[in-house]
Every structure is written in structure tokens, then in C-alpha cells.
Scaffold this motif. Structure first.
Motif, PDB file in Angstrom:
ATOM      1  N   ILE A 139       1.060  -1.335   0.184  1.00  0.00           N
ATOM      2  CA  ILE A 139      -0.025   0.135   0.283  1.00  0.00           C
ATOM      3  C   ILE A 139       0.872   1.438  -0.164  1.00  0.00           C
ATOM      4  CG2 ILE A 139      -1.224   0.984   1.534  1.00  0.00           C
ATOM      5  CD1 ILE A 139      -3.001  -1.583   2.264  1.00  0.00           C
ATOM      6  N   ASP A 140       1.644   1.335   1.153  1.00  0.00           N
ATOM      7  CA  ASP A 140       2.622   2.572   1.223  1.00  0.00           C
ATOM      8  C   ASP A 140       3.655   2.985  -0.595  1.00  0.00           C
ATOM      9  OD1 ASP A 140       2.102   3.127   3.663  1.00  0.00           O
ATOM     10  OD2 ASP A 140       3.826   1.411   4.588  1.00  0.00           O
ATOM     11  N   ALA A 141       3.660   1.662  -0.781  1.00  0.00           N
ATOM     12  CA  ALA A 141       4.764   1.261  -2.850  1.00  0.00           C
ATOM     13  C   ALA A 141       3.644   1.958  -3.681  1.00  0.00           C
ATOM     14  CB  ALA A 141       4.845   0.277  -2.614  1.00  0.00           C
ATOM     15  N   LYS A 142       2.521   2.320  -3.353  1.00  0.00           N
ATOM     16  CA  LYS A 142       1.600   2.652  -4.403  1.00  0.00           C
ATOM     17  C   LYS A 142       0.982   4.143  -3.630  1.00  0.00           C
ATOM     18  CE  LYS A 142       0.290  -1.879  -6.045  1.00  0.00           C
ATOM     19  NZ  LYS A 142      -1.024  -3.116  -6.503  1.00  0.00           N
ATOM     20  N   GLY A 143       1.159   4.620  -3.124  1.00  0.00           N
ATOM     21  CA  GLY A 143       0.909   5.897  -2.251  1.00  0.00           C
ATOM     22  C   GLY A 143       0.696   5.701  -0.740  1.00  0.00           C
ATOM     23  N   GLY A 144       0.128   5.017  -0.151  1.00  0.00           N
ATOM     24  CA  GLY A 144      -0.562   4.961   1.013  1.00  0.00           C
ATOM     25  C   GLY A 144      -1.910   5.000   0.855  1.00  0.00           C
ATOM     26  N   LEU A 145      -2.415   5.262   2.589  1.00  0.00           N
ATOM     27  CA  LEU A 145      -3.993   5.234   2.107  1.00  0.00           C
ATOM     28  C   LEU A 145      -4.526   6.951   2.432  1.00  0.00           C
ATOM     29  CD1 LEU A 145      -3.977   2.983   5.304  1.00  0.00           C
ATOM     30  CD2 LEU A 145      -4.930   2.506   2.790  1.00  0.00           C
ATOM     31  N   GLY A 146      -5.873   6.713   2.193  1.00  0.00           N
ATOM     32  CA  GLY A 146      -6.830   8.333   2.301  1.00  0.00           C
ATOM     33  C   GLY A 146      -6.350   8.687   0.604  1.00  0.00           C
ATOM     34  N   LEU A 147      -7.963  10.055   1.069  1.00  0.00           N
ATOM     35  CA  LEU A 147      -8.177  10.368  -0.668  1.00  0.00           C
ATOM     36  C   LEU A 147      -7.016  11.122  -1.332  1.00  0.00           C
ATOM     37  CD1 LEU A 147     -10.013  11.089  -2.601  1.00  0.00           C
ATOM     38  CD2 LEU A 147     -10.900  12.887  -1.065  1.00  0.00           C
ATOM     39  N   ALA A 148      -5.916  11.935  -0.426  1.00  0.00           N
ATOM     40  CA  ALA A 148      -5.352  12.086  -0.914  1.00  0.00           C
ATOM     41  C   ALA A 148      -4.000  10.729  -2.126  1.00  0.00           C
ATOM     42  CB  ALA A 148      -3.765  12.897   0.073  1.00  0.00           C
TER      43      ALA A 148
END
Length: 387
Positions: free
Chosen positions: A295-304
Motif C-alpha cells: 500500500i505504501d509503495a502505491k501511495g499510502g492510504l486516504g483520499l490524497a
């Protein structure tokens, strides 16, 4: 009195005679090479230490006060020959130690696959025995993925067959150490270390934790059995004949702190249990570290994060669900809305030709409107208006 002291020390000498200095008399080739490294380093250092200690005694004896024949030279301050010996010999020792240390650091790297099982006996091209090690509180758990079994506080390997250990821990950092086999290496939660070794002599050897890890540390010991292939097959058959199965629930119970745990054999292991322990997600419903890192490698969590990863082409192509690769995006919008938003961002919006107007702006091409300036009232005027 001196004779009595000597007699009292004799039983201690007899007790020491029964000690097994396993570090200096190991049964595995890697441990033998490490033993040789200790011996070589010690001998090289003794080449300086012994002459220095001998010269201290010699000078103290020769230049004692009662020796009138000793030559007295109070103005002596330099000797080229002596300086050459004093500086050149330690320098040569340091060069030799550095060369030995550098070569041994690479040849005895615990992550390095063995290229020999004994002096003059190259390792075969067959895959080594795989053993997955988990340090628990306060016991050792061993997985044999090739055979689908697991054991607690007991380990076995065939003689002259390389062993590849993958090592991790459930909570507290420990140190996996079998002195007769190879050097110690740390076991840390959420991380995996590796160790390669081979046992060359049949026997039962001690293994333990070499790093203090709490109340049950002293009982965190196990036996390592070096056996021939027939003995190893019999040991595997004994484990498969066990009535216990190491499921996720059984592991969570085993993971709880306990001391002086007896040997346990498990005939079957839950799928990917070691992988789950390594990723700290053996508990049902808990996200694995590998998933979180993905998940972190693809940008993390959240709308941003949706804005961060959606413009990537390889992610946009997967939004229709045609790909089997999982895509983790936390957002309040649907997949279609997210794709539309990314498409809008990537496209160029034409400019609006309508002139901009406002309260303080005139239409383009016309004279500017007059600007009336009204000064602010003075303090006296404001006071008068308030009254």
C-alpha cells in the motif's frame, strides 16, 4: 600451607578436565573455520604480547638496583634499530589480521550459500535443507517446509547436508546459536535473517539463545540432532506420526509466554504460517506487513493517495477489474469516479474566452471607471458620531 592450597585446587583441575570446549572443538565445517580464525588471530597477537611480556621481566631483572654490571646511560634517547622493530612488527601484525579478517568476512558470511561441506569436499548442487526458525517467548519453533512438519525445542539435520536457516522472532529480539554448527545470528520480529551451516559429525548438540530476552531466557534451549540420512528419515516419520497439528489457533496459543517447554512435534502446519509470523499477521483479521508495504509503495492510504497513484498508467488499466493484481486505494468515491477524475486531470481543459468582470474591473477596451477615494473619519469625528 602452599601444599595444602595445591591439593585444594586439584579437584577443580579434575572438573575442568571434563569440560567440552565445543567452540574450540566443533562438529561443523563453518564452526571449524570460525575456530581457526580465532586461533590465527590469537597467535598473531601473541607474537607481540609474549615478547613484550618477556622483555618486561628481562629489563626488570637486568637493570635491578643490585646489578652493578648493567650499563647506565641516562642520556640515551633514540635508537633507529629499536624504533624499526617497535613500529614494523605491529604494522605487519595489523596487515595480517586485516587480510585474514577481510577474507573471512566474505567467506564466512552467514547469508552466503556453502560451497563446501568439509575441507576438500565441495557442496553438491542439490538444494540444502530448509529450516524456518521462530524465536518465541521462551522457546524455539522450527518449520520444515519441505516435509510439512514443525517442532518445538528440537532440531535435526542429516550429516554432511547443508542447512539453510531462515530466522525471525515473534516479539523480543533473540539470538540463534548452535556452537557446534556455526556462529550466532539474531532473530528479530518483522525481519528475516539467514544462516548457512553443515554438521559433519553425528551427535546431539546444544542450541540456545545467546541474547537475554526476559524471565524464561535461561530455559530457552533446544537439542540439535546430527544424524545420518536414515536417522533423519526416521525422525521425520516420528514427527508425521504425531497427533498434533499446528493451526493458526494452536500457534497463537503456543506464542503466549511460557517457560521450560518440553519438545513438541506437529505432523501438519497451517499454510503460510511462517510467512504470516514474519509479517506479524498471524492473528485473524490483522493486516500483514507485506500488504502494508505494498500500500505504501502505491501511495499510502486516504483520499490524497488516490490522487497520487491514479495518474499512473499501470494502475488506471487495472481499475476495470480485469487484472488479478490487487489495488489498494482508500477513498470515498467509486472506481468509475476515480478513473474519471484521473482522466480529467490528465486532459487539457480549453480556456473560457468570456471576459473577466468584477466590481472593481471594467470591460476590456473601455476607459477605466473613476476611482473615488473617501478618507477614513478621524478619531474626533468617530467620537462625535458615537455620542
Amino acid at each position: 600451607m602452599s601444599r595444602l592450597r595445591i591439593l585444594l585446587l586439584l579437584p577443580l583441575v579434575a572438573l575442568l578436565g571434563g569440560c567440552n570446549f565445543v567452540v574450540m572443538n566443533p562438529a561443523g565445517d563453518i564452526a571449524v573455520q570460525q575456530r581457526d580464525l580465532v586461533v590465527i588471530s590469537t597467535v598473531l597477537m601473541l607474537l607481540i604480547i609474549v615478547p613484550v611480556m618477556a622483555l618486561i621481566v628481562f629489563f626488570a631483572w637486568k637493570y635491578r638496583q643490585s646489578n652493578a654490571a648493567a650499563k647506565y646511560e641516562p642520556d640515551w634517547d633514540h635508537s633507529t634499530h629499536l624504533e624499526l622493530v617497535i613500529w614494523s612488527m605491529p604494522l605487519l601484525i595489523i596487515i595480517c589480521l586485516g587480510a585474514v579478517t577481510w577474507s573471512s568476512t566474505h567467506l564466512l558470511d552467514p547469508y552466503r550459500r556453502l560451497d563446501r561441506i568439509a575441507p576438500g569436499n565441495a557442496a553438491s548442487l542439490n538444494e540444502p535443507l530448509q529450516v524456518e526458525v521462530v524465536a518465541l517467548d521462551w522457546k524455539w519453533l522450527f518449520f520444515y517446509p519441505e516435509y510439512g512438519i514443525a517442532t518445538v525445542n528440537e532440531l535435526a539435520a542429516p550429516v554432511d547436508r547443508p542447512v539453510r536457516f531462515k530466522i525471525t522472532a515473534s516479539s523480543v529480539m533473540n539470538s540463534f546459536y548452535i556452537p557446534a554448527l556455526a556462529g550466532q545470528i539474531y532473530a528479530m520480529p518483522g525481519m528475516e535473517t539467514k544462516l548457512h551451516g553443515v554438521i559433519n559429525k553425528a551427535g546431539i548438540y546444544d542450541g540456545f539463545s545467546a541474547n537475554y530476552s526476559g524471565a524464561g531466557f535461561s530455559g530457552m534451549r533446544f537439542k540439535f540432532h546430527g544424524v545420518d540420512q536414515a536417522g533423519f528419515d526416521a525422525w521425520i516419520a516420528k514427527a508425521k506420526a504425531s497427533s498434533e497439528t499446528l493451526s493458526r489457533e494452536a500457534y497463537l496459543e503456543l506464542e503466549k509466554p511460557s517457560e521450560n517447554v518440553p519438545v513438541r512435534l506437529y505432523k501438519e502446519v497451517a499454510p503460510d504460517l511462517y510467512k504470516a509470523i514474519l509479517n506479524m499477521c498471524a492473528q485473524p483479521g490483522k493486516m500483514c506487513m507485506s500488504e502494508m508495504m505494498a500500500i505504501d509503495a502505491k501511495g499510502g492510504l486516504g483520499l490524497a493517495s488516490a490522487r497520487n497513484i491514479l495518474p499512473l498508467k499501470y494502475n488506471i488499466s487495472m481499475l476495470d477489474g480485469s487484472s488479478s493484481t490487487k489495488n489498494y486505494v482508500a477513498s470515498v468515491c467509486t472506481l468509475a469516479e476515480a478513473a474519471r477524475e484521473a482522466s480529467d486531470r490528465l486532459s487539457t481543459t480549453p480556456l473560457d474566452p468570456t471576459p473577466v468582470t468584477g466590481a472593481g474591473l471594467s470591460r476590456p477596451g473601455t476607459a477605466p471607471a473613476p476611482f473615488n477615494f473617501t478618507p477614513a473619519p478621524s478619531l474626533a469625528e468617530r467620537r462625535a458620531s458615537n455620542t
